[in-house]
Design an enzyme around this catalytic site. Structure first.
Site, PDB file in Angstrom:
ATOM      1  N   CYS A  71      17.880  12.340 -28.064  1.00 22.53           N
ATOM      2  CA  CYS A  71      19.261  12.735 -28.093  1.00 22.53           C
ATOM      3  C   CYS A  71      19.756  12.267 -29.135  1.00 22.53           C
ATOM      4  CB  CYS A  71      19.768  12.534 -26.403  1.00 22.53           C
ATOM      5  SG  CYS A  71      21.178  10.584 -26.577  1.00 22.53           S
ATOM      6  N   GLU A  72      20.862  13.405 -29.584  1.00 28.05           N
ATOM      7  CA  GLU A  72      21.483  12.582 -30.438  1.00 28.05           C
ATOM      8  C   GLU A  72      22.978  12.489 -30.971  1.00 28.05           C
ATOM      9  OE1 GLU A  72      22.369  17.059 -32.292  1.00 28.05           O
ATOM     10  OE2 GLU A  72      23.750  16.952 -30.888  1.00 28.05           O
ATOM     11  N   HIS A  73      23.070  12.294 -29.464  1.00 24.94           N
ATOM     12  CA  HIS A  73      24.089  11.034 -29.129  1.00 24.94           C
ATOM     13  C   HIS A  73      24.276  10.185 -29.204  1.00 24.94           C
ATOM     14  CE1 HIS A  73      25.058  14.840 -26.374  1.00 24.94           C
ATOM     15  NE2 HIS A  73      25.906  15.005 -27.550  1.00 24.94           N
ATOM     16  N   HIS A  74      23.079   9.327 -28.808  1.00 26.19           N
ATOM     17  CA  HIS A  74      22.552   7.909 -28.736  1.00 26.19           C
ATOM     18  C   HIS A  74      21.414   7.463 -29.483  1.00 26.19           C
ATOM     19  CE1 HIS A  74      24.940   9.015 -24.566  1.00 26.19           C
ATOM     20  NE2 HIS A  74      25.392   7.657 -25.346  1.00 26.19           N
ATOM     21  N   GLN A 112      19.533  18.141 -24.688  1.00 28.32           N
ATOM     22  CA  GLN A 112      18.078  19.521 -23.601  1.00 28.32           C
ATOM     23  C   GLN A 112      18.847  21.360 -23.924  1.00 28.32           C
ATOM     24  OE1 GLN A 112      17.203  17.840 -20.590  1.00 28.32           O
ATOM     25  NE2 GLN A 112      16.619  19.620 -19.891  1.00 28.32           N
ATOM     26  N   HIS A 140      16.304  10.945 -19.369  1.00 30.19           N
ATOM     27  CA  HIS A 140      17.168  10.955 -20.534  1.00 30.19           C
ATOM     28  C   HIS A 140      17.549   8.861 -19.868  1.00 30.19           C
ATOM     29  CE1 HIS A 140      18.539  15.019 -22.207  1.00 30.19           C
ATOM     30  NE2 HIS A 140      18.190  15.297 -20.803  1.00 30.19           N
ATOM     31  N   CYS A 142      18.819   7.738 -22.473  1.00 29.25           N
ATOM     32  CA  CYS A 142      20.323   7.038 -22.424  1.00 29.25           C
ATOM     33  C   CYS A 142      20.972   7.134 -21.682  1.00 29.25           C
ATOM     34  CB  CYS A 142      21.089   7.386 -23.433  1.00 29.25           C
ATOM     35  SG  CYS A 142      21.547  10.004 -22.959  1.00 29.25           S
TER      36      CYS A 142
HETATM   37 ZN   LIG Z   1      22.156  10.842 -24.903  1.00 28.20          ZN
END
Ligand SMILES: [Zn+2]
Length: 199
Positions: A71-74, A112, A140, A142
């Protein structure tokens, strides 16, 4: 990258020079290079001319494709199953190439919804089918590891184009074949939001 990992370890409160961590930067670099190798992949090379002309228009379906992404956020993993279907107009893609296409886009930093769309878009661009459908079910880390919205750490997204979007029967036939009756039913795009990157 190895210097960055050593700094990261120190920031975490670790001692990057202790024995167990000495080779960690090297290993992490290698792992990240593999997990993001999709950036360097060339779709045409992956497909390697495995496009064939056909004179039928039955649904082609490849289900339960395992995938792993970040995931690009975490920068934490999300992973699960991807189901892909299309109805050819004049061309099909060699069946073994579908999981390869999934890997090309999964091995990047992702969300996703975009992963679903990129897979669908690529098939659309390469063989212009009458319709293409991609459904992804994923967990996920995260969210599940951090205890955030635990009930939503399992997410389903879909990308439907052409006859899968316009024709309810075709869409239902696909959903029936992948045994997924939740979500995706009448929607056009994402049906739920995976890691939203709010924290
Ligand atoms: Zn994430």
């Amino acid at each position: 990258m190895q210097d960055l990992i050593r700094k990261l370890l120190a920031e975490m409160g670790e001692d990057p020079t202790r024995e167990g961590l000495l080779d960690t930067p090297k290993r992490v670099e290698k792992a990240y290079k593999f997990l993001t190798s999709g950036y360097d992949a060339d779709i045409d090379r992956v497909l390697n001319n495995a496009l064939f002309t056909v004179d039928y228009s039955e649904m082609v379906i490849v289900k339960d494709i395992d995938f792993y992404s970040l995931c690009e956020h975490h920068l934490l993993p999300f992973f699960g199953k991807c189901h892909v279907a299309y109805i050819p107009s004049t061309k099909v893609i060699g069946l073994s190439k579908i999981p390869r296409i999934v890997d090309v886009f999964a091995r990047r930093l992702q969300v996703q919804e975009r992963l679903s769309n990129q897979i669908a878009q690529t098939i659309h661009n390469k063989i212009a089918p009458l319709g293409v459908a991609v459904v992804i079910e994923a967990t996920h880390l995260c969210m599940s590891m951090r205890g955030v919205e635990k009930q939503n750490s399992f997410c389903v997204t879909s990308a439907m184009e052409g006859v899968f979007r316009d024709n309810t029967r075709t869409r239902m036939e696909f959903l029936e074949l992948i045994k997924l009756r939740t979500a995706a039913g009448g929607s056009r795009e994402s049906t739920s939001y995976a890691c939203v990157g709010d924290e």
